[in-house]
Design a protein around this motif. Structure first.
Motif, short mmCIF file in Angstrom:
data_model
loop_
_atom_site.label_atom_id
_atom_site.label_comp_id
_atom_site.label_asym_id
_atom_site.label_seq_id
_atom_site.Cartn_x
_atom_site.Cartn_y
_atom_site.Cartn_z
N GLN A 166 0.84 -1.19 0.00
CA GLN A 166 0.00 0.00 0.00
C GLN A 166 0.88 1.25 0.00
O GLN A 166 1.96 1.25 0.58
N PRO A 167 0.42 2.34 -0.67
CA PRO A 167 1.20 3.59 -0.68
C PRO A 167 1.53 4.04 0.73
O PRO A 167 0.70 3.95 1.63
N GLY A 168 2.76 4.50 0.90
CA GLY A 168 3.19 5.02 2.19
C GLY A 168 3.63 3.94 3.16
O GLY A 168 4.01 4.22 4.28
N ASN A 169 3.58 2.67 2.70
CA ASN A 169 3.96 1.57 3.59
C ASN A 169 4.98 0.66 2.91
O ASN A 169 4.97 -0.54 3.08
N SER A 170 5.84 1.29 2.11
CA SER A 170 6.80 0.50 1.33
C SER A 170 8.14 0.48 2.05
O SER A 170 8.87 1.45 2.06
N LYS A 171 8.47 -0.66 2.68
CA LYS A 171 9.74 -0.80 3.37
C LYS A 171 10.54 -1.96 2.79
O LYS A 171 11.47 -2.46 3.40
N THR A 179 6.01 10.46 -6.92
CA THR A 179 5.38 10.84 -5.67
C THR A 179 6.03 10.05 -4.54
O THR A 179 6.83 9.15 -4.77
N LYS A 180 5.67 10.37 -3.30
CA LYS A 180 6.23 9.66 -2.15
C LYS A 180 5.85 8.18 -2.17
O LYS A 180 6.57 7.33 -1.64
N SER A 181 4.71 7.86 -2.76
CA SER A 181 4.25 6.48 -2.79
C SER A 181 4.61 5.76 -4.09
O SER A 181 4.21 4.63 -4.31
N GLY A 182 5.38 6.42 -4.96
CA GLY A 182 5.81 5.79 -6.20
C GLY A 182 5.49 6.64 -7.42
O GLY A 182 4.99 7.75 -7.31
N VAL A 183 5.79 6.08 -8.59
CA VAL A 183 5.57 6.80 -9.84
C VAL A 183 4.15 6.58 -10.33
O VAL A 183 3.60 5.48 -10.24
N THR A 184 3.52 7.64 -10.83
CA THR A 184 2.21 7.54 -11.46
C THR A 184 2.31 8.07 -12.88
O THR A 184 3.23 8.84 -13.21
N TYR A 185 1.36 7.66 -13.72
CA TYR A 185 1.38 8.05 -15.13
C TYR A 185 0.04 8.68 -15.54
O TYR A 185 -0.75 8.07 -16.25
N PRO A 186 -0.22 9.91 -15.10
CA PRO A 186 -1.48 10.55 -15.50
C PRO A 186 -1.49 10.85 -16.99
O PRO A 186 -0.47 11.20 -17.59
N ILE A 187 -2.67 10.68 -17.60
CA ILE A 187 -2.86 11.00 -19.02
C ILE A 187 -3.11 12.49 -19.15
O ILE A 187 -3.99 13.04 -18.49
N ARG A 188 -2.34 13.14 -20.01
CA ARG A 188 -2.47 14.59 -20.19
C ARG A 188 -3.24 14.97 -21.45
O ARG A 188 -3.78 16.07 -21.55
N GLN A 189 -3.26 14.07 -22.44
CA GLN A 189 -3.98 14.34 -23.67
C GLN A 189 -4.24 13.02 -24.39
O GLN A 189 -3.45 12.08 -24.25
N SER A 190 -5.34 12.94 -25.13
CA SER A 190 -5.69 11.70 -25.83
C SER A 190 -6.10 11.99 -27.27
O SER A 190 -6.60 13.07 -27.59
#
Length: 199
Positions: free
Chosen positions: A33-38, A170-181
Motif C-alpha cells: 500500500q502507498p506510504g507503507n513501502s519498506k 510521488t512519495k508512494s511511487g511513480v504515477t502516469y497521469p494522461i495529459r492528452q488523448s
C-alpha cells in the motif's frame, strides 16, 4: 517534465492481467500500500495495476514548447483501431524488468509506433532509434534467476485511442497521469484527406 506516448489498457484488461500475474507467479510479493513501502530496493517489485500500459514512444524530459509542438504533430496521426493478445512473457536484464507481450504485433500498432516517433522528431525531440517491442512491464528489479510463470497469459486488449502520459514521481511511487488523448481512426477517404490537407 517527463513524458511518453502510449496505450492505456482498459480497467478490465488491467485486472485480467493482474489476476494472471497472481496465479502464475504465486511467490511474487504483493503490491504494498502507498506510504507503507519498506521493501529492500533490490527486491522484485510488482508494478501497480493502475500503471499497466504499452509505451509507443518515450519522450523523456521536454520543454513546454516541445510539449505544445508534439501535441500538434500527434493531431495528424491516422491509424485504425486494433486489438492484440498479450500471450507471451520475457525478461530484459538491462532495466531488470519482467513483462507480458504479444506474440503477433498488429500492423496498425507498428504504424502507430512509427508515426509517434516521427511526430516526436518533427517536434524537435530526440528519441532513440530502436526496433519497436511492445510490452507491458509487470515486475521491476527482477533478477536473472527469476522463475518463469506457471502458465502464459492470454489477455485480449482492444485499443481505440492513444495518449500523452506524464511520468510523475510521488512519495508512494511513480504515477502516469494522461495529459492528452487522440482517437484512433482510419484515414482512407479522399474527403478526410482533403480536409486535413493531405492531398
Amino acid at each position: 517534465m517527463r513524458y511518453f506516448i502510449g496505450l492505456d489498457l482498459a480497467p478490465a484488461e488491467k485486472l485480467g492481467l493482474e489476476s494472471w500475474r497472481e496465479k502464475s507467479l504465486p511467490e511474487l510479493p504483493r503490491v504494498k500500500q502507498p506510504g507503507n513501502s519498506k521493501a529492500p530496493v533490490r527486491q522484485a517489485r510488482p508494478v501497480p495495476v493502475a500503471n499497466f500500459h504499452i509505451t509507443l514512444c518515450f519522450l523523456g524530459s521536454i520543454t513546454a514548447r516541445q510539449l505544445e509542438s508534439i501535441s500538434q504533430c500527434l493531431d495528424d496521426i491516422a491509424v485504425r483501431p486494433f486489438s492484440l493478445e498479450l500471450d507471451s512473457t520475457g525478461y530484459w536484464s538491462g532495466p531488470k524488468i519482467f513483462y507480458a507481450a504479444p506474440t503477433i504485433v498488429p500492423e496498425p500498432l507498428q504504424q502507430l509506433a512509427s508515426a509517434t516517433e516521427s511526430a516526436a522528431r518533427r517536434a524537435d525531440i530526440a528519441v532513440e532509434r530502436r526496433d519497436y517491442q511492445p510490452h507491458v512491464t509487470l515486475i521491476r528489479n527482477v533478477k536473472e534467476d527469476f522463475p518463469p510463470p506457471l502458465f502464459l497469459p492470454a489477455q485480449q486488449c482492444q485499443f481505440n485511442q492513444f495518449h500523452l502520459f506524464e511520468s510523475v514521481s510521488t512519495k508512494s511511487g511513480v504515477t502516469y497521469p494522461i495529459r492528452q488523448s487522440w482517437k484512433l481512426r482510419a484515414d482512407n477517404s479522399v474527403r478526410e484527406r482533403l480536409l486535413r490537407g493531405n492531398l
